[in-house]
Design a protein around this motif. Structure first.
Motif, PDB file in Angstrom:
ATOM      1  N   PRO A 225      16.621 -52.697 -24.028  1.00 18.86           N
ATOM      2  CA  PRO A 225      17.579 -53.420 -23.212  1.00 18.86           C
ATOM      3  C   PRO A 225      17.520 -55.122 -23.437  1.00 18.86           C
ATOM      4  N   ALA A 226      18.627 -55.603 -23.455  1.00 14.69           N
ATOM      5  CA  ALA A 226      18.489 -57.040 -23.672  1.00 14.69           C
ATOM      6  C   ALA A 226      17.810 -57.703 -22.646  1.00 14.69           C
ATOM      7  N   ASP A 227      17.642 -57.151 -21.538  1.00 12.59           N
ATOM      8  CA  ASP A 227      16.982 -57.918 -20.551  1.00 12.59           C
ATOM      9  C   ASP A 227      16.009 -56.616 -19.934  1.00 12.59           C
ATOM     10  N   PRO A 228      14.544 -56.699 -20.248  1.00 15.37           N
ATOM     11  CA  PRO A 228      13.509 -55.724 -19.730  1.00 15.37           C
ATOM     12  C   PRO A 228      13.614 -55.262 -18.358  1.00 15.37           C
ATOM     13  N   ASP A 229      13.961 -56.404 -17.534  1.00 12.98           N
ATOM     14  CA  ASP A 229      14.005 -56.317 -16.167  1.00 12.98           C
ATOM     15  C   ASP A 229      15.166 -55.826 -15.325  1.00 12.98           C
ATOM     16  N   SER A 230      16.342 -55.470 -16.054  1.00 14.82           N
ATOM     17  CA  SER A 230      17.581 -55.332 -15.479  1.00 14.82           C
ATOM     18  C   SER A 230      17.616 -53.727 -15.304  1.00 14.82           C
ATOM     19  N   ALA A 231      18.026 -53.180 -14.386  1.00 16.38           N
ATOM     20  CA  ALA A 231      18.260 -51.735 -14.065  1.00 16.38           C
ATOM     21  C   ALA A 231      19.571 -51.418 -14.782  1.00 16.38           C
ATOM     22  N   ALA A 232      20.839 -52.337 -14.840  1.00  9.70           N
ATOM     23  CA  ALA A 232      21.890 -51.931 -15.324  1.00  9.70           C
ATOM     24  C   ALA A 232      21.790 -51.744 -17.008  1.00  9.70           C
ATOM     25  N   ASP A 233      20.836 -52.739 -17.552  1.00  6.93           N
ATOM     26  CA  ASP A 233      20.536 -52.630 -18.739  1.00  6.93           C
ATOM     27  C   ASP A 233      19.884 -51.511 -19.481  1.00  6.93           C
ATOM     28  N   ALA A 234      19.049 -51.038 -18.315  1.00  8.54           N
ATOM     29  CA  ALA A 234      18.153 -49.811 -18.559  1.00  8.54           C
ATOM     30  C   ALA A 234      19.261 -48.412 -18.729  1.00  8.54           C
ATOM     31  N   GLU A 235      20.327 -48.588 -17.564  1.00  9.69           N
ATOM     32  CA  GLU A 235      21.150 -47.403 -17.580  1.00  9.69           C
ATOM     33  C   GLU A 235      21.947 -47.567 -19.358  1.00  9.69           C
ATOM     34  N   ALA A 236      22.346 -48.857 -19.812  1.00 11.01           N
ATOM     35  CA  ALA A 236      23.010 -48.583 -20.964  1.00 11.01           C
ATOM     36  C   ALA A 236      22.181 -48.089 -22.027  1.00 11.01           C
ATOM     37  N   VAL A 237      20.862 -48.593 -21.981  1.00  9.38           N
ATOM     38  CA  VAL A 237      19.878 -47.801 -22.928  1.00  9.38           C
ATOM     39  C   VAL A 237      20.014 -46.452 -22.909  1.00  9.38           C
ATOM     40  N   ARG A 238      19.855 -45.887 -21.649  1.00  4.58           N
ATOM     41  CA  ARG A 238      19.884 -44.371 -21.453  1.00  4.58           C
ATOM     42  C   ARG A 238      21.222 -43.901 -22.109  1.00  4.58           C
ATOM     43  N   LEU A 239      22.250 -44.546 -21.789  1.00  6.85           N
ATOM     44  CA  LEU A 239      23.679 -43.538 -22.343  1.00  6.85           C
ATOM     45  C   LEU A 239      23.609 -43.938 -23.914  1.00  6.85           C
ATOM     46  N   VAL A 240      23.351 -44.979 -24.521  1.00 11.60           N
ATOM     47  CA  VAL A 240      23.343 -45.236 -25.896  1.00 11.60           C
ATOM     48  C   VAL A 240      22.417 -44.239 -26.564  1.00 11.60           C
ATOM     49  N   ASP A 241      21.134 -44.301 -26.025  1.00  9.12           N
ATOM     50  CA  ASP A 241      19.712 -43.380 -26.442  1.00  9.12           C
ATOM     51  C   ASP A 241      20.397 -41.837 -26.465  1.00  9.12           C
ATOM     52  N   GLY A 242      21.175 -41.485 -25.322  1.00  9.34           N
ATOM     53  CA  GLY A 242      21.808 -40.148 -25.304  1.00  9.34           C
ATOM     54  C   GLY A 242      22.687 -39.700 -26.408  1.00  9.34           C
ATOM     55  N   LEU A 243      23.717 -40.716 -26.718  1.00 14.72           N
ATOM     56  CA  LEU A 243      24.692 -40.575 -27.776  1.00 14.72           C
ATOM     57  C   LEU A 243      24.230 -40.642 -29.195  1.00 14.72           C
ATOM     58  N   HIS A 244      23.122 -41.431 -29.247  1.00 18.13           N
ATOM     59  CA  HIS A 244      22.479 -41.581 -30.734  1.00 18.13           C
ATOM     60  C   HIS A 244      21.412 -40.772 -30.968  1.00 18.13           C
ATOM     61  N   ASN A 245      20.532 -40.403 -29.909  1.00 19.54           N
ATOM     62  CA  ASN A 245      18.986 -39.908 -30.432  1.00 19.54           C
ATOM     63  C   ASN A 245      19.090 -38.225 -29.647  1.00 19.54           C
ATOM     64  N   ARG A 246      19.094 -38.504 -28.342  1.00 17.50           N
ATOM     65  CA  ARG A 246      18.849 -37.201 -27.741  1.00 17.50           C
ATOM     66  C   ARG A 246      20.075 -35.898 -27.681  1.00 17.50           C
ATOM     67  N   ILE A 247      21.392 -36.365 -28.374  1.00 13.85           N
ATOM     68  CA  ILE A 247      22.418 -35.412 -28.612  1.00 13.85           C
ATOM     69  C   ILE A 247      22.061 -34.663 -29.897  1.00 13.85           C
ATOM     70  N   PHE A 248      21.011 -35.018 -30.556  1.00 13.55           N
ATOM     71  CA  PHE A 248      20.687 -34.540 -31.933  1.00 13.55           C
ATOM     72  C   PHE A 248      19.512 -33.952 -31.538  1.00 13.55           C
ATOM     73  N   LEU A 249      18.490 -34.719 -31.145  1.00 16.20           N
ATOM     74  CA  LEU A 249      16.930 -34.251 -31.308  1.00 16.20           C
ATOM     75  C   LEU A 249      17.059 -33.073 -30.017  1.00 16.20           C
ATOM     76  N   ASP A 250      17.286 -33.235 -28.784  1.00 18.15           N
ATOM     77  CA  ASP A 250      17.082 -32.267 -27.840  1.00 18.15           C
ATOM     78  C   ASP A 250      17.490 -30.945 -28.237  1.00 18.15           C
ATOM     79  N   PRO A 251      18.757 -30.742 -28.881  1.00 18.14           N
ATOM     80  CA  PRO A 251      19.241 -29.118 -29.121  1.00 18.14           C
ATOM     81  C   PRO A 251      18.454 -28.749 -30.532  1.00 18.14           C
ATOM     82  N   VAL A 252      18.007 -29.687 -31.271  1.00 17.49           N
ATOM     83  CA  VAL A 252      17.225 -29.077 -32.567  1.00 17.49           C
ATOM     84  C   VAL A 252      15.870 -28.896 -32.063  1.00 17.49           C
ATOM     85  N   PHE A 253      15.386 -29.533 -31.108  1.00 17.96           N
ATOM     86  CA  PHE A 253      13.898 -29.029 -30.369  1.00 17.96           C
ATOM     87  C   PHE A 253      14.070 -28.223 -29.441  1.00 17.96           C
TER      88      PHE A 253
END
Ligand code: FCB
Length: 458
Positions: A225-253
């Motif tokens: 997150p650009a701002d570690p204290d921002s809840a909105a930034d944390a949400e943005a992290v979750r979405l981008v992490d989902g589209l980049h990382n979890r979309i591949f790793l969760d099904p593979v594992f």
């Protein structure tokens, strides 16, 4: 001194289209990168892989260079269009002959061959039938994997199915900056699934042939997150992490697609591509997970921000922060902590599978001074990232090896030849190879199985 565990595997990586050249040799068929690189404006300088490093003809000298550096493993890719020029159909044994010779040459120097079966050079004939948006491409991949294993399986012990499916899907079909240059978010998500299916079917096929070590190479990103204290930034992290990382790793594992990611991509059309048993196929057990790492990504929630475009479909309202610190010649932020964080996170969230750093390295504007390439910046980049790997090992991450990207300067996809990642400099006019200072530095790291006391230096 940062000592690495006994048996830690040091190596380097390349990919077929980036180094081989010889695109018409011995019955090779055209790939999507042949087509794309000939498309005006697609690649900087109008460069193509037609000649590249001419490794197809110079592989013996290149293996000798590897041996001189003391490499213990070499990750290369097999060009599907050499083996199956039409994507499906008869195997072209002359194409396989090249990899047969390469594998023998590597083994005779004590270097473990680590082939990747797909590093982005899809046979054009398959793209003409929809490419990765067509389920049949995944089935064709498994047949091609079997053909390669039939020929090399008696001498190759470690197999990688795909390299960075995120790039194939999102850059190839979403943003269009890679081949085949399509810009359709729904196609990008369909491609994600068929790539994962290809990985699962390919893994099953390799195992059925007797392969003992099979894995996947991903490019997970440390999203921050650009701002570690921002809840909105944390949400943005979750979405981008989902589209980049979890979309591949969760099904593979074996966890299936994450529900939040499925809900997100549903905005681009029903996932009609998801057949009932697919997630089971994708979860075929793997023996190694390859991690390619270059830089972290910072995101912030900013109403009105355009988002990541086709690279991250549906991320409007998210700002991808430009690099804040020092960068490489690619404009990529230099931050080894991203690699350490990723290795620890993978070890924690996706346990039980040995990790390999299958690519890490940097492009810089190298200068030749009296025949020598003084690339202190690359040494410092590698040194910093290896210290991060060492730290992750100390924290318990099961990292088995580290492969520098790349052995040679090569065709850097949409950026052409001007971005140089090699430990070894290539003069593209004469094909002369000159090991850079970083190559000498890497040789001494390998020889000592340790980093020098102070960072950098020789
Ligand atoms: C990775 C690719 C590799 C190379 C490096 C710089 O994403 O796998 O082929 O281009 O980036």
């Amino acid at each position: 001194m940062s000592q690495f565990p006994e048996g830690f595997v040091w190596g380097a990586a390349t990919a077929a289209y980036q180094i081989e050249g010889a695109v018409d040799a011995d019955g090779r068929g055209p790939s999507i990168w042949d087509t794309f690189s000939r498309t005006p404006g697609a690649v900087d300088g109008g460069h193509t892989g037609d000649h590249a490093c001419d490794h197809y003809h110079r592989y013996r000298d290149d293996v000798a260079l590897m041996a001189d550096l003391g490499l213990r493993a070499y990750r290369f890719s097999v060009a599907w269009p050499r083996v199956r020029p039409g994507g499906v159909g008869p195997t072209n044994q002359r194409g396989l002959d090249f990899y047969d010779r390469l594998v023998d040459e590597l083994r005779s120097h004590g270097i473990t061959p680590m082939p990747t079966l797909y590093h982005w050079d899809l046979p054009q004939a398959l793209e003409d039938r929809g490419g990765w948006t067509n389920r049949a491409t995944a089935e064709a991949f498994a047949e091609y994997a079997t053909a390669v294993h039939d020929r090399l399986g008696d001498r190759v012990d470690k197999w990688v199915t795909l390299n960075e499916p995120w790039c194939s899907a999102y850059l190839g079909y979403g943003s269009g900056i890679h081949a085949p240059g399509r810009t359709d978010p729904a196609a990008a998500f369909t491609a994600v699934h068929h790539l994962l299916l290809a990985h699962g079917l390919g893994t099953q096929a390799l195992r059925a042939g007797g392969a003992r070590n099979v894995g996947l190479v991903v490019n997970p990103v440390a999203v921050r997150p650009a701002d570690p204290d921002s809840a909105a930034d944390a949400e943005a992290v979750r979405l981008v992490d989902g589209l980049h990382n979890r979309i591949f790793l969760d099904p593979v594992f074996g966890n299936g697609y994450p529900p939040d990611v499925l809900a997100h991509l549903g905005r681009f059309g029903e996932p009609t591509w998801l057949a009932e048993t697919d997630e089971k196929t994708i979860a075929a057990p793997i023996d190694l997970l390859g991690v390619n790492y270059y830089n972290p990504t910072y995101v912030a929630a900013r109403p009105g921000a355009p988002g990541g475009g086709g690279t991250y479909p549906g991320t409007e309202g998210i700002e991808f922060r430009p690099a804040a610190g020092p960068t490489t010649a690619m404009g990529w932020e230099i931050d080894p902590t991203g690699l350490g964080d990723l290795l620890r996170r993978l070890h924690r969230d996706y346990p039980g599978v040995p990790l390999w750093v299958t690519e890490n390295g940097a492009a810089f504007e190298d200068r030749m001074v009296a025949g020598r390439i003084v690339d202190a910046a690359r040494i410092s980049y590698l040194d910093g990232h290896l210290r991060a790997v060492h730290g992750a090992l100390a924290d318990g991450a099961d990292v088995r090896g580290y492969l520098v990207w790349s052995l040679l300067d090569n065709f850097e996809w949409a950026w052409g030849y001007d971005k140089r990642f090699g430990l070894v400099h290539v003069d593209y006019r004469t094909q002369l190879r000159t090991p850079k200072d970083s190559a000498h530095w890497y040789r001494s790291v390998i020889a000592r199985n340790a980093l020098p006391e102070a960072g950098g230096g020789r």
